[in-house]
Structure formats: structure tokens, C-alpha cells
Enzyme design. Structure first.
Site, mmCIF file in Angstrom:
data_model
loop_
_atom_site.group_PDB
_atom_site.id
_atom_site.type_symbol
_atom_site.label_atom_id
_atom_site.label_comp_id
_atom_site.label_asym_id
_atom_site.label_seq_id
_atom_site.Cartn_x
_atom_site.Cartn_y
_atom_site.Cartn_z
ATOM 1 N N HIS A 141 38.563 37.465 49.307
ATOM 2 C CA HIS A 141 38.386 38.913 49.266
ATOM 3 C C HIS A 141 38.225 39.572 50.637
ATOM 4 O O HIS A 141 37.390 40.439 50.844
ATOM 5 C CB HIS A 141 37.173 39.278 48.404
ATOM 6 C CG HIS A 141 37.330 38.940 46.948
ATOM 7 N ND1 HIS A 141 38.554 38.803 46.340
ATOM 8 C CD2 HIS A 141 36.398 38.719 45.972
ATOM 9 C CE1 HIS A 141 38.371 38.518 45.051
ATOM 10 N NE2 HIS A 141 37.086 38.447 44.806
ATOM 11 N N HIS A 186 37.961 45.815 41.918
ATOM 12 C CA HIS A 186 37.129 44.707 41.442
ATOM 13 C C HIS A 186 35.929 45.141 40.583
ATOM 14 O O HIS A 186 34.826 44.590 40.725
ATOM 15 C CB HIS A 186 36.651 43.919 42.670
ATOM 16 C CG HIS A 186 36.294 42.499 42.412
ATOM 17 N ND1 HIS A 186 35.169 42.116 41.729
ATOM 18 C CD2 HIS A 186 36.935 41.356 42.727
ATOM 19 C CE1 HIS A 186 35.109 40.805 41.663
ATOM 20 N NE2 HIS A 186 36.182 40.317 42.264
ATOM 21 N N GLU A 236 41.460 42.019 37.512
ATOM 22 C CA GLU A 236 41.885 42.413 38.858
ATOM 23 C C GLU A 236 43.398 42.271 38.958
ATOM 24 O O GLU A 236 43.912 41.170 39.121
ATOM 25 C CB GLU A 236 41.216 41.512 39.895
ATOM 26 C CG GLU A 236 39.708 41.439 39.772
ATOM 27 C CD GLU A 236 39.152 40.120 40.312
ATOM 28 O OE1 GLU A 236 39.511 39.743 41.438
ATOM 29 O OE2 GLU A 236 38.373 39.472 39.614
HETATM 30 C C1 BGC Z 1 36.894 35.700 41.721
HETATM 31 C C2 BGC Z 1 35.656 34.897 41.460
HETATM 32 C C3 BGC Z 1 34.606 35.322 42.446
HETATM 33 C C4 BGC Z 1 34.364 36.797 42.301
HETATM 34 C C5 BGC Z 1 33.394 37.257 43.336
HETATM 35 C C6 BGC Z 1 36.581 37.147 41.594
HETATM 36 O O1 BGC Z 1 37.703 37.893 41.939
HETATM 37 O O2 BGC Z 1 37.915 35.353 40.837
HETATM 38 O O3 BGC Z 1 35.897 33.508 41.589
HETATM 39 O O4 BGC Z 1 33.413 34.623 42.264
HETATM 40 O O5 BGC Z 1 35.558 37.480 42.484
HETATM 41 O O6 BGC Z 1 32.686 38.282 42.868
#
Ligand code: BGC
Length: 367
Positions: A125, A196, A332
Site C-alpha cells: 500500500h 480502501h 478494493e
Molecule cells: C490487504 C490485507 C491487509 C490490509 C491492510 C488489504 O488490502 O489485502 O492483507 O492486511 O489491506 O489493512
């Protein structure tokens, strides 16, 4: 404190207003604004300049009772502690990159390894200070919306190229919350900007989402290794607990003895959407108790369905609720995870002169 109220005549009989307020200040003293969008059916969405975050969404259930259906915090100070990406605009590259490394035009780039599922470090991310943790600049639009802009400088979090990013949220009277991200660059780079939010359509943010009924317009998914990095295989969902092509309560198969579910501790994978062009239906989720329904439409190739497996009750959020295991789900929409390292996956490369675009629509109803 209400700073401004921007009246806008959006139709023959209806007026909407985007309300702008001060939400708080960043640790370095910069002021952070929050905007409230409302529509004629009683829906309300709040968005903030911090992380271009969706702070809350209030929608009526089948009896007309309104509740906030998103996980998060009541105050900016709470949001500043957000380590779960609640509500965030995630980037420059949402989802995971193996070993935090990729090669572009013959040059290798090294990114932060800020995540380690299964004890295996990877980039997640956008890195340590991704788009979710920076201050954007927000202003109301003519579409009952807010436009956020951010310049991600060349080298920020290890990514090449100055990336100019724009994210807009708009709320329509058709009960659609439209999120749209666009970006341009002055040097080749990789982009996968992702929204998210964690949803709990019951409006009870302490309740499990396992009884929500999910449909994914996805005939296949991306199996991963133990570090949640796609192996490169595109596997059919048929005959597996990953099959949501027909409506399925999330909790029924989530703990099945199936390798993908073992790696993810539940659902935490990218599903490959039915091929098509333009903005199309990707997912539908319904809470049977309240009748709330949310449809997700997108122009992207995949959707990461994450069932909140890493929520462990340590984050204290809205109204003092501790967000427990599987009390929120994320849908997402995005490009394929680890695509910078997988030539067989659709390319995430953005070059000067091109425009990255990602549209995501959340359509709310109750039945
Ligand atoms: C992921 C998870 C991760 C989370 C973090 C998601 O997009 O798929 O594995 O723990 O984001 O908040």
C-alpha cells in the site's frame, strides 16, 4: 467550525451543499479540512484532506434507520493512528509488491518492506508514508463532490517520477458514491491507486461481517504464496470456497481447509473480474439483517476482497468500538497485485503523456 457552505443548483428542483469544516491539525501544525456530502435521500458521506480518506457513510436500512457503515475514527487524532488503511486512498501502488523491488526500463527500484504476512517481508500500500498518510488539498466540485490533489515527488517512498494525483468523491441522488483517481507523471513509474474502506453494512461496527452475502462478478482469482504474493497463476473459482459467482454468505466457507484461505487467514485475495470494457458491476454485498445492499462498479481488472482477518481488537475506533476480527470487509478494485514483477499480468506502468484513471462506484440501497 463551519468554514463555508457551497450551494449548488444540480437540477430543476434540488439543491445540494458541500459543507467544509476544520477537522484538526497535522502534527506539524497544518490545518486539515473535512467535507460533508449529502443527497436528497438522506445519504451522507464525509471525506477529509488527510489521506483523501472516506471518514463515514451514513445510509438508511430497509426500515429507514440511518447508520454509519464504515470503520474508522471520530476525530482526526484517531485517524492519525490508523494503521489498517480504514477509508484510505492508497498509493502510489496499492496491494503488495514482492520483496519491495521492481525493475522498470532496466533499472531496479527498492521500496520499503512495510508488511510481512507469513513472516515474509513485502511492500504494501505505497510504503511507510503512503498516500493514506499525507495531507491532500481539497476543494468542493460542481458535482456535489470534493476534489483532492496531491503531488507525489520523484523518489517519494522510492518510486520514480513526479506523480500528480487527483481523487474525487461525488455523491449522486441515485445513491452512488463515485470515487475517481487520475494521475500523470513526468517519468516512467508504476501506479495502482486503491480505495480502501472497510464496510459493515449492519451499521453495528462491533458485529461480524461473516453473515453478509457476497457476489463477485469474477470467474477466477490469483492464488498466492504464504506471503500473499500472487504466484502468477490465474485459477478458476469453480468448485472452491473462492466461488462467489452466486450470492454466498461470507462465513460459510471462510475457514475451509483450502490453501488460499490458510495463507490469507480467510479471504484476502485478488479476484479477476469478468472481462469487459468500461465501468461494470464487480461486486454486490448485502446485510440480511438490515437489508442494506452495496454494489461496487469499476473499470479495473481485479478486486481484492479482504475480510478483515487482521483486525484483532487493538484499534479503538468510532464510539469507542474495538475493531475485532472480521468486523469489516474491503472490496478494493485495482490492477493485479505484484504486477510490476509479473510480465504476464496487465502492466501498471504509467509513462509521461499518459493518464492513469480508476473509477469506483459504490451504489447503496436497502431491500
Ligand atoms: C490487504 C490485507 C491487509 C490490509 C491492510 C488489504 O488490502 O489485502 O492483507 O492486511 O489491506 O489493512
Amino acid at each position: 467550525m463551519v468554514l463555508a457552505c457551497c450551494q449548488k443548483n444540480t437540477g430543476m428542483s434540488h439543491q445540494t451543499a458541500v459543507k467544509k469544516e476544520v477537522f484538526g491539525t497535522m502534527p506539524d501544525g497544518r490545518e486539515v479540512k473535512i467535507f460533508t456530502l449529502a443527497n436528497r435521500n438522506g445519504l451522507e458521506a464525509r471525506v477529509t484532506e488527510y489521506g483523501a480518506i472516506l471518514v463515514s457513510v451514513k445510509t438508511p436500512d430497509k426500515s429507514g434507520k440511518s447508520a454509519d457503515i464504515t470503520l474508522g475514527y471520530d476525530t482526526l487524532d484517531g485517524w492519525l493512528t490508523n494503521t489498517s488503511y480504514f477509508g484510505a486512498t492508497v498509493g502510489r501502488f496499492g496491494n503488495r509488491i514482492k520483496d519491495g523491488k521492481f525493475t522498470l526500463d532496466g533499472r531496479e527500484y527498492t521500496l520499503a518492506t512495510n508488511n510481512d504476512p507469513g513472516g515474509i517481508p513485502c511492500h504494501l500500500h505505497g510504503g511507510v508514508t503512503g498516500f493514506d498518510k499525507v495531507l491532500w488539498s481539497g476543494k468542493p466540485t460542481d458535482e456535489n463532490g470534493v476534489e483532492f490533489t496531491y503531488l507525489s515527488k520523484d523518489g517519494e517512498e522510492g518510486y520514480p517520477g513526479n506523480l500528480s494525483v487527483k481523487v474525487t468523491y461525488s455523491l449522486t441522488d441515485a445513491d452512488e458514491l463515485i470515487w475517481e483517481a487520475t494521475a500523470t507523471t513526468d517519468a516512467p513509474t508504476i501506479v495502482n491507486i486503491v480505495h480502501h474502506t472497510y464496510w459493515n453494512l449492519s451499521g453495528d461496527l462491533s458485529a461480524s461481517i461473516n453473515d453478509h452475502v457476497l457476489t463477485l462478478n469474477a470467474p477466477s482469482y490469483l492464488p498466492t504464496d504464504a506471503g500473499l504474493i500472487p504466484t502468477g497463476e490465474i485459477a478458476t473459482v469453480a468448485g472452491t470456497p473462492m466461488d462467489f459467482t452466486t450470492p454466498q454468505p461470507i462465513g460459510v466457507r471462510v475457514d475451509d481447509d483450502f490453501e488460499a484461505l490458510k495463507h490469507g487467514g480467510g479471504y484476502d485475495h485478488a479476484w479477476v473480474l469478468e472481462k469487459g470494457t468500461g465501468v461494470r458491476l464487480a461486486a454486490r454485498v448485502k446485510d440480511p439483517k438490515t437489508g442494506r445492499v452495496m454494489e461496487v462498479l469499476t473499470d479495473q481488472s481485479a478486486v481484492q476482497f479482504y475480510g478483515g482477518n487482521f483486525l484483532d481488537g487493538t484499534a479503538t475506533g468510532k464510539g469507542g468500538v474495538n475493531y475485532a476480527h472480521r468486523t469489516g470487509l474491503c472490496l478494493e478494485t485495482e490492477g493485479f497485485p505484484d504486477s510490476p514483477n509479473k510480465p504476464s499480468f496487465p502492466s501498471p506502468v504509467l509513462r509521461p503523456g499518459e493518464t492513469y484513471r480508476h473509477v469506483m462506484i459504490h451504489r447503496f440501497s436497502a431491500e
